[in-house]
Scaffold this active site. Structure first.
Site, mmCIF file in Angstrom:
data_model
loop_
_atom_site.group_PDB
_atom_site.id
_atom_site.type_symbol
_atom_site.label_atom_id
_atom_site.label_comp_id
_atom_site.label_asym_id
_atom_site.label_seq_id
_atom_site.Cartn_x
_atom_site.Cartn_y
_atom_site.Cartn_z
ATOM 1 N N ASP A 33 -42.153 -68.640 -70.014
ATOM 2 C CA ASP A 33 -40.718 -68.779 -69.728
ATOM 3 C C ASP A 33 -40.206 -70.191 -70.033
ATOM 4 O OD1 ASP A 33 -38.258 -67.899 -68.938
ATOM 5 O OD2 ASP A 33 -38.626 -68.124 -66.793
ATOM 6 N N GLY A 36 -35.520 -70.740 -73.877
ATOM 7 C CA GLY A 36 -34.082 -70.894 -74.077
ATOM 8 C C GLY A 36 -33.623 -72.266 -73.618
ATOM 9 N N TRP A 38 -35.401 -74.955 -73.249
ATOM 10 C CA TRP A 38 -35.990 -75.975 -74.114
ATOM 11 C C TRP A 38 -35.092 -76.214 -75.323
ATOM 12 C CZ3 TRP A 38 -37.603 -76.320 -79.180
ATOM 13 C CH2 TRP A 38 -38.469 -77.383 -79.501
ATOM 14 N N ARG A 46 -31.127 -70.734 -79.042
ATOM 15 C CA ARG A 46 -32.222 -70.267 -78.183
ATOM 16 C C ARG A 46 -33.431 -69.790 -79.003
ATOM 17 N NH1 ARG A 46 -31.448 -68.899 -72.935
ATOM 18 N NH2 ARG A 46 -32.904 -67.180 -73.205
ATOM 19 N N HIS A 50 -37.771 -69.960 -78.897
ATOM 20 C CA HIS A 50 -38.759 -68.871 -78.986
ATOM 21 C C HIS A 50 -39.791 -69.171 -80.079
ATOM 22 C CE1 HIS A 50 -36.522 -66.697 -76.092
ATOM 23 N NE2 HIS A 50 -35.515 -66.373 -76.864
ATOM 24 N N THR A 79 -39.184 -55.300 -70.202
ATOM 25 C CA THR A 79 -38.291 -54.135 -70.357
ATOM 26 C C THR A 79 -36.856 -54.521 -69.991
ATOM 27 O OG1 THR A 79 -39.073 -53.457 -68.155
ATOM 28 C CG2 THR A 79 -40.000 -52.290 -70.028
ATOM 29 N N TRP A 82 -34.134 -56.385 -72.863
ATOM 30 C CA TRP A 82 -33.213 -55.664 -73.756
ATOM 31 C C TRP A 82 -31.768 -55.982 -73.408
ATOM 32 C CZ3 TRP A 82 -35.003 -53.407 -78.020
ATOM 33 C CH2 TRP A 82 -36.317 -52.950 -78.047
ATOM 34 N N LEU A 144 -62.296 -63.820 -77.078
ATOM 35 C CA LEU A 144 -61.172 -63.677 -76.155
ATOM 36 C C LEU A 144 -60.381 -62.393 -76.426
ATOM 37 C CD1 LEU A 144 -59.097 -65.125 -74.109
ATOM 38 C CD2 LEU A 144 -57.917 -65.836 -76.186
ATOM 39 N N ARG A 201 -46.769 -69.496 -64.216
ATOM 40 C CA ARG A 201 -45.374 -69.418 -64.676
ATOM 41 C C ARG A 201 -44.801 -70.813 -64.846
ATOM 42 N NH1 ARG A 201 -40.538 -65.172 -63.543
ATOM 43 N NH2 ARG A 201 -39.221 -65.967 -65.210
ATOM 44 N N ARG A 207 -40.927 -66.559 -59.585
ATOM 45 C CA ARG A 207 -40.908 -65.113 -59.363
ATOM 46 C C ARG A 207 -41.808 -64.437 -60.383
ATOM 47 N NH1 ARG A 207 -35.514 -66.495 -60.569
ATOM 48 N NH2 ARG A 207 -35.135 -66.391 -62.809
ATOM 49 N N SER A 209 -40.992 -61.398 -61.922
ATOM 50 C CA SER A 209 -40.190 -60.738 -62.964
ATOM 51 C C SER A 209 -40.880 -59.505 -63.564
ATOM 52 C CB SER A 209 -39.810 -61.744 -64.065
ATOM 53 O OG SER A 209 -39.073 -62.819 -63.543
HETATM 54 C C1 IPE Z 1 -39.763 -63.127 -67.896
HETATM 55 O O1 IPE Z 1 -38.856 -64.126 -68.170
HETATM 56 C C2 IPE Z 1 -40.073 -62.359 -69.132
HETATM 57 C C3 IPE Z 1 -40.800 -63.090 -70.164
HETATM 58 C C4 IPE Z 1 -41.197 -64.317 -70.114
HETATM 59 C C5 IPE Z 1 -41.076 -62.329 -71.342
HETATM 60 P P1 IPE Z 1 -37.283 -63.904 -67.946
HETATM 61 O O2 IPE Z 1 -36.636 -65.169 -68.295
HETATM 62 O O3 IPE Z 1 -36.836 -62.686 -68.664
HETATM 63 O O4 IPE Z 1 -37.230 -63.602 -66.384
HETATM 64 P P2 IPE Z 1 -36.045 -63.821 -65.365
HETATM 65 O O5 IPE Z 1 -34.845 -63.142 -65.948
HETATM 66 O O6 IPE Z 1 -35.843 -65.285 -65.231
HETATM 67 O O7 IPE Z 1 -36.527 -63.198 -64.097
HETATM 68 C C1 IPE Z 2 -38.935 -66.745 -72.179
HETATM 69 O O1 IPE Z 2 -37.980 -67.720 -72.343
HETATM 70 C C2 IPE Z 2 -39.045 -65.832 -73.365
HETATM 71 C C3 IPE Z 2 -38.500 -64.491 -73.124
HETATM 72 C C4 IPE Z 2 -38.063 -64.024 -71.997
HETATM 73 C C5 IPE Z 2 -38.447 -63.615 -74.273
HETATM 74 P P1 IPE Z 2 -36.467 -67.483 -71.945
HETATM 75 O O2 IPE Z 2 -35.734 -66.969 -73.132
HETATM 76 O O3 IPE Z 2 -36.362 -66.632 -70.736
HETATM 77 O O4 IPE Z 2 -36.026 -68.961 -71.622
HETATM 78 P P2 IPE Z 2 -35.038 -69.416 -70.469
HETATM 79 O O5 IPE Z 2 -35.588 -68.896 -69.193
HETATM 80 O O6 IPE Z 2 -33.710 -68.830 -70.795
HETATM 81 O O7 IPE Z 2 -35.059 -70.904 -70.551
HETATM 82 MG MG MG Z 3 -36.331 -67.049 -68.755
#
Ligand code: IPE
Ligand code: IPE
Ligand code: MG
Length: 253
Positions: A33, A36, A38, A46, A50, A79, A82, A144, A201, A207, A209
């Site tokens: 996580d 975005g 970063w 964003r 990734h 999930t 989306w 691994l 995390r 959390r 998630s």
């Molecule tokens: C959890 O991150 C899912 C992944 C890292 C793929 P999110 O950014 O989607 O989770 P929330 O929305 O903060 O709970």
């Molecule tokens: C995790 O990074 C990657 C995915 C959920 C796909 P985020 O895209 O959730 O990054 P933040 O949480 O918005 O910084």
């Molecule tokens: Mg996130």
């Protein structure tokens, strides 16, 4: 074996050394996580975050393989993801395709076995093909095990397991009394794998998630404010060291 691990870890520097009393978790799970944020911090789109996150993943996979971790599960797309703007979802789909295309070359010599955990519903035919190709190609690798959780949701996974079990009961293959924890585990995407012992995390969120909710019931949780693209080998080693300081009771005293 232990000496070998120590030697390999030492190669990354003295600070990363595990002592004789410390051990590696058998299965590490990471919620990747913060991509975005970063990117936003740097005034970048964003998707640039990734992309950088995928680079971090490669480094961490190689490190896990080098130090002797057996299972690594990473959360790449939930999930619930989306619900993001279509352009970001599309970019994440593209990124997985690229990752799978390059994985072979990138992880060469590491003997990594790749699985993709999650529902194939809503994934493009092209992506599904790339997934099955990589899974097939790496199926006999002995190093691994890398599980990429993509279009993965813990609740969705349990619903699927319930459906499979209901079908087995309906077909007369099993009786209701045969349903137990071990049977449910066997119907999850992680069937046959040990449960994660350490869930990491980054990014400051505390959390789960919807990640591995069944499998992580007794995992140690480790949080960090570091954003995933900035996550380094030393952070992983810090998590492993902290894991070794935890007193796991599993409901006992
Ligand atoms: C959890 O991150 C899912 C992944 C890292 C793929 P999110 O950014 O989607 O989770 P929330 O929305 O903060 O709970
Ligand atoms: C995790 O990074 C990657 C995915 C959920 C796909 P985020 O895209 O959730 O990054 P933040 O949480 O918005 O910084
Ligand atoms: Mg996130």
């Amino acid at each position: 074996m232990e000496e070998l691990i120590l030697f390999r870890i030492d190669w990354f520097g003295k600070n990363n050394l595990l002592s004789k009393k410390e051990r590696l978790p058998g299965h590490i799970a990471i919620i990747m996580d913060g991509n975005g944020r970063w990117a936003q911090k740097r005034g970048l789109p964003r998707t640039a975050g990734h992309r950088e996150g995928a680079r971090t993943l490669n480094r961490i996979v190689k490190y896990c393989s080098t130090i002797g971790i057996k299972y690594l599960t990473v959360y790449a797309f939930s999930t619930e993801n989306w619900s993001r703007p279509k352009s970001e979802v599309d970019a994440l789909m593209e990124l997985l395709k690229e990752y799978l295309d390059k994985a072979d070359k990138e992880l060469e010599g590491h003997d990594v076995k790749i699985n993709v955990l999650g529902s194939s519903e809503r994934l493009s035919e092209d992506l599904k093909k790339k997934i099955s190709n990589v899974v097939e190609k790496t199926a006999n690798n002995k190093g691994l095990v890398l599980n990429v959780a993509f279009n993965y949701g813990g609740r969705d996974e349990i619903v699927n397991a319930v459906r499979k079990i209901a079908q087995d009961v309906k077909n007369g293959n099993i009786k209701i009394q045969d349903i137990n924890e071990s049977l449910v585990s066997k119907k999850l995407y992680t069937a046959g794998m040990p449960d994660p012992e350490l869930v990491i995390r980054p990014s400051g969120e505390k959390r789960i998630s919807n990640f591995l909710i069944w499998q992580s019931s007794y995992a140690e949780l480790w949080y960090s404010n570091v954003l995933w693209p900035d996550f380094k080998e030393k952070h992983l080693m810090q998590a492993i060291k902290d894991f070794n300081k935890r007193h796991r009771r599993f409901g006992g005293i």
